[in-house]
Each structure stands twice: as structure tokens, then as C-alpha cells.
Design a protein around this motif. Structure first.
Motif, PDB file in Angstrom:
ATOM      1  N   THR A  34       0.840  -1.204   0.000  1.00 21.50           N
ATOM      2  CA  THR A  34       0.000   0.000   0.000  1.00 21.50           C
ATOM      3  C   THR A  34       0.871   1.248   0.000  1.00 21.50           C
ATOM      4  O   THR A  34       0.478   2.280  -0.563  1.00 21.50           O
ATOM      5  N   ARG A  35       2.060   1.163   0.590  1.00 23.99           N
ATOM      6  CA  ARG A  35       2.971   2.323   0.563  1.00 23.99           C
ATOM      7  C   ARG A  35       3.378   2.661  -0.867  1.00 23.99           C
ATOM      8  O   ARG A  35       3.388   3.830  -1.266  1.00 23.99           O
ATOM      9  N   ALA A  36       3.712   1.648  -1.665  1.00 29.33           N
ATOM     10  CA  ALA A  36       4.102   1.898  -3.054  1.00 29.33           C
ATOM     11  C   ALA A  36       2.953   2.501  -3.842  1.00 29.33           C
ATOM     12  O   ALA A  36       3.138   3.466  -4.612  1.00 29.33           O
ATOM     13  N   LYS A  41       0.326   7.388  -6.219  1.00 29.84           N
ATOM     14  CA  LYS A  41      -0.838   8.270  -6.285  1.00 29.84           C
ATOM     15  C   LYS A  41      -0.499   9.700  -5.873  1.00 29.84           C
ATOM     16  O   LYS A  41      -1.095  10.656  -6.382  1.00 29.84           O
ATOM     17  N   SER A  42       0.443   9.867  -4.961  1.00 29.87           N
ATOM     18  CA  SER A  42       0.750  11.189  -4.427  1.00 29.87           C
ATOM     19  C   SER A  42       1.876  11.899  -5.168  1.00 29.87           C
ATOM     20  O   SER A  42       2.224  13.031  -4.830  1.00 29.87           O
ATOM     21  N   SER A  43       2.441  11.252  -6.168  1.00 27.55           N
ATOM     22  CA  SER A  43       3.585  11.813  -6.888  1.00 27.55           C
ATOM     23  C   SER A  43       3.188  12.304  -8.266  1.00 27.55           C
ATOM     24  O   SER A  43       2.237  11.800  -8.883  1.00 27.55           O
ATOM     25  N   ARG A 341       5.721  -0.599 -14.623  1.00 25.57           N
ATOM     26  CA  ARG A 341       7.116  -0.609 -14.172  1.00 25.57           C
ATOM     27  C   ARG A 341       7.412   0.425 -13.088  1.00 25.57           C
ATOM     28  O   ARG A 341       8.283   0.209 -12.235  1.00 25.57           O
ATOM     29  N   MET A 342       6.710   1.569 -13.114  1.00 27.93           N
ATOM     30  CA  MET A 342       6.963   2.572 -12.074  1.00 27.93           C
ATOM     31  C   MET A 342       6.553   2.062 -10.695  1.00 27.93           C
ATOM     32  O   MET A 342       7.166   2.420  -9.687  1.00 27.93           O
ATOM     33  N   PHE A 343       5.529   1.222 -10.644  1.00 30.80           N
ATOM     34  CA  PHE A 343       5.156   0.607  -9.373  1.00 30.80           C
ATOM     35  C   PHE A 343       6.275  -0.311  -8.884  1.00 30.80           C
ATOM     36  O   PHE A 343       6.597  -0.334  -7.691  1.00 30.80           O
ATOM     37  N   ASP A 344       6.878  -1.068  -9.810  1.00 32.21           N
ATOM     38  CA  ASP A 344       7.942  -1.989  -9.426  1.00 32.21           C
ATOM     39  C   ASP A 344       9.200  -1.247  -8.989  1.00 32.21           C
ATOM     40  O   ASP A 344       9.885  -1.663  -8.047  1.00 32.21           O
ATOM     41  N   LEU A 345       9.522  -0.143  -9.675  1.00 30.46           N
ATOM     42  CA  LEU A 345      10.666   0.658  -9.244  1.00 30.46           C
ATOM     43  C   LEU A 345      10.419   1.252  -7.861  1.00 30.46           C
ATOM     44  O   LEU A 345      11.324   1.291  -7.018  1.00 30.46           O
ATOM     45  N   THR A 346       9.194   1.718  -7.635  1.00 28.21           N
ATOM     46  CA  THR A 346       8.851   2.268  -6.325  1.00 28.21           C
ATOM     47  C   THR A 346       8.995   1.204  -5.245  1.00 28.21           C
ATOM     48  O   THR A 346       9.565   1.454  -4.174  1.00 28.21           O
TER      49      THR A 346
END
Length: 378
Positions: A34-36, A41-43, A341-346
């Protein structure tokens, strides 16, 4: 590493409601913290090199027939979580001025056709507006500056919508030298005039493919931050010429630039296994060398990657580069060769104990900061 999805499977997964369980979210057929998800969502999320299509056949189709960009395509872009895509390509040759004019005009037409859902980015305010309005932002750029016949052409293409220009591709041009040339004498007098005019009008200077001396010269002469939109750290890749030296990275940071880390396999690691963790090593190296505020993402792939291209087009692409590029069988990295991929990098940066503010900066806040400076006319 998460399993990759084809376009149809990704769309089905993207529209499904997320399943939340014990601090984890089931999203797009994969599980994220949930943090990722909250960080995404906030970025403000920016990919500083991600063409809409790597395959020339599909790229030409989009510009010639904008209606072939469908609701399913749009859904993939929205589900990616990326708010702005820098869609630069490399152009050169005897007809480069005309071809670049057609490319920029084609994108202007494509974006006008899809004005309800896509937005051309001319300023950081446009990035903010695209995000707030639920539109996908497109930054028009070029990975070569051969189309600038004179400094006046910088202003011409700026008026048409170009906001980023890489000084050279891999070969020598009238401005300077590319990363795979035998020698690099640095910026020419003409190149100096081009950089000065780019600074004046508010077009960002990019040195991702430039040779070492040309890269350092750009940092020296530019009055505005210079970008490395998509590259990696040479010290981690056995001296690959397309990657940047520690000296260049330090110069970039001293000028308040930003370096986007790519996910192209041979730029990430010289041998196997090459994984998401290998990519994260590049983020770690830059962070330790100069600080996290000088990091961003420049994936250097479209949403689905090189290995998803039609085989003949991928083979032709590989054949167009010198042996020093060191292509291997696969070009992409499993776990980053998909729209999420941005979720995975996060998630990876969370594993590496990056703070929330550091991650937000890497996802796009740092590039937003430097673009605000580079895009301000003087």
C-alpha cells in the motif's frame, strides 16, 4: 519479479478492482505494498524517455492515423501511473530537417486529435494541469539536434512545441560527438551557439547519448541545468560507452541537473543475471555519489519494451548499432518490461530504504524541478 502481461491481459487486470489485504494491494495481476501504491498516487510521475511506440510501423501508424490510438491503448497509459512521457526519437541524415518537421507536426496533429485525453507539455504548469485533469502529458523532444541548421532553427522548433533536444545521437554531428565515435573533441563553436540559443528560448539540453568530452563541455557552457534523460552508470557496466562516468554525474549534479536511469539490459549490467535489483544498483550509485535529488527515471522503452517489438523490426534496430552496444538476446529486463514498471521501481526503492520524499523526487519531482529552470526563457 512479477510476470509480464500482454496488452489484452494488462487491460483486463487494470480495470479490475484492487484487492487489499494486510498492507498489500493486488493490482494489475501483481501484488504491491500500500505504501508503493500511495506513493504513486501522491507523486507527479514523469518518464523522461518513453516513446509511444518503439516499432517504426506502429509509430508511423499513430501519426498517420491518430484514430488507431484506441480506448484500450489509453487505458494502458492511464493505468501506468505515469503523468508525462518524453517521446523523443533519434533522427539524422540528409533529410533530417524535413523529417523532423514532419515528426513534430505529426505529434502536434496526433495530440490535437486526442485533445480530450492527451496534452502537449510546454511548461511545468502543463504537467500539473495534465495530472489534475486526468490527461496523459506528452513532452516533444528529439534524441539528436542535426535538424538545427542554424541557431534560429532552435526558436522555430520551440514554437512548434519541441522542449528537449539531445545534442547528438551516437555519431558525430556539427554540434559535437556521440558516445560510440572513435574520438570526441567536444562541442564545436556551432554547438556552443546552439546551446546558448536553447538556453535563451527555454529548450532543455540533453546529453544522454553524447560522448564524454561533449557531455562535459555542455555542463561547462550551459547557463541552465543540463539533463541526462536516459542513461546509466559506467562504473557498474564494465565501461559501456553509452553510460556516464562518475565525473559526468558529478558535473551534472553540480549544475542542478537530473539523471534518468534506464532499464535497457546492456546498459544496466554487462553479464547475467540482469534483474530489477541491477537497475536499483544504479539508483543507489548516483544517490551515494551526489544525492537522491539528482535522480529520475528515463526508461528508454515504450510501455511494453523492445522484446515485444515485431521480430524483424527488432533485428533491424539491433543491426543499426555498432558492436560496442553489446546487445544480448534480450534487451528488456523482466519485471520492468510492462506498463506498471513505475510501481515496481517504487517497490524496489522501498526495499532499498529510500524515504518517501526521495521516492517522490525520483518518480518525477526532481525532473519537474529542473524542467522549470530549463524551460524558463532568458
Amino acid at each position: 519479479m512479477q510476470p509480464s502481461l500482454d496488452r489484452r491481459s494488462f487491460l483486463r487486470a487494470a480495470v479490475a478492482a484492487p484487492l487489499i489485504h494486510l498492507g498489500r494491494v493486488r493490482l494489475f495481476g501483481a501484488e504491491y505494498s500500500t505504501r508503493a501504491v500511495d506513493l504513486m498516487k501522491s507523486s507527479t510521475v514523469i518518464d523522461m524517455l518513453s516513446p509511444f511506440a518503439l516499432a517504426n510501423s506502429r509509430s508511423s501508424e499513430l501519426l498517420d492515423k491518430p484514430e488507431t490510438f484506441t480506448a484500450a491503448d489509453l487505458a494502458n497509459y492511464r493505468a501506468s501511473g505515469i503523468h508525462a512521457f518524453h517521446i523523443a526519437v533519434g533522427m539524422g541524415g540528409p533529410a533530417v530537417f524535413q523529417n523532423t518537421m514532419q515528426f513534430v507536426a505529426g505529434w502536434d496533429g496526433f495530440l490535437a486529435h486526442h485533445s480530450e485525453t492527451l496534452k502537449r507539455i510546454d511548461s511545468v504548469a502543463d504537467i500539473d494541469a495534465a495530472r489534475a485533469g486526468g490527461k496523459i502529458g506528452v513532452i516533444i523532444g528529439l534524441q539528436n539536434s542535426e535538424h538545427f541548421r542554424t541557431p534560429a532553427d532552435v526558436e522555430l522548433f520551440y514554437r512548434l512545441g519541441q522542449r528537449v533536444s539531445q545534442l547528438t545521437y551516437n555519431a558525430r554531428n556539427m554540434i559535437g560527438n556521440g558516445s560510440t565515435e572513435r574520438r570526441d573533441e567536444g562541442l564545436s563553436d556551432f554547438g556552443l551557439a546552439i546551446v546558448e540559443r536553447m538556453n535563451r528560448v527555454g529548450m532543455a539540453v540533453d546529453v544522454s547519448h553524447c560522448g564524454d568530452r561533449t557531455t562535459l563541455d555542455a555542463f561547462e557552457v550551459s547557463k541552465k541545468p543540463v539533463l541526462i534523460t536516459h542513461s546509466n552508470c559506467r562504473v557498474l557496466v564494465n565501461g559501456h560507452p553509452r553510460c556516464k562516468t562518475d565525473e559526468a554525474i558529478r558535473k551534472m549534479a553540480a549544475q542542478d541537473g537530473v539523471m534518468g536511469i534506464s532499464g535497457v539490459r546492456m546498459f544496466v549490467k554487462a553479464d547475467e543475471p540482469t534483474t530489477v535489483e541491477s537497475v536499483l544498483d544504479h539508483f543507489d550509485h548516483v544517490k551515494k555519489l551526489v544525492g537522491p535529488e539528482f535522480l529520475g527515471v528515463g526508461s528508454d522503452i515504450d510501455l511494453f519494451g523492445y522484446d515485444a517489438m515485431p521480430p524483424k523490426e527488432l533485428a533491424a534496430l539491433k543491426a543499426g548499432y555498432k558492436g560496442s552496444y553489446a546487445f544480448r538476446d534480450k534487451v528488456d529486463i523482466e519485471g520492468l518490461n510492462h506498463p506498471r514498471r513505475m510501481f515496481d521501481l517504487t517497490e524496489g526503492q522501498i526495499r532499498r530504504r529510500y524515504t518517501d520524499d526521495e521516492i517522490r523526487g525520483i518518480l518525477g519531482g526532481n525532473f519537474r524541478r529542473v524542467l522549470a529552470k530549463s524551460w524558463t526563457p532568458v
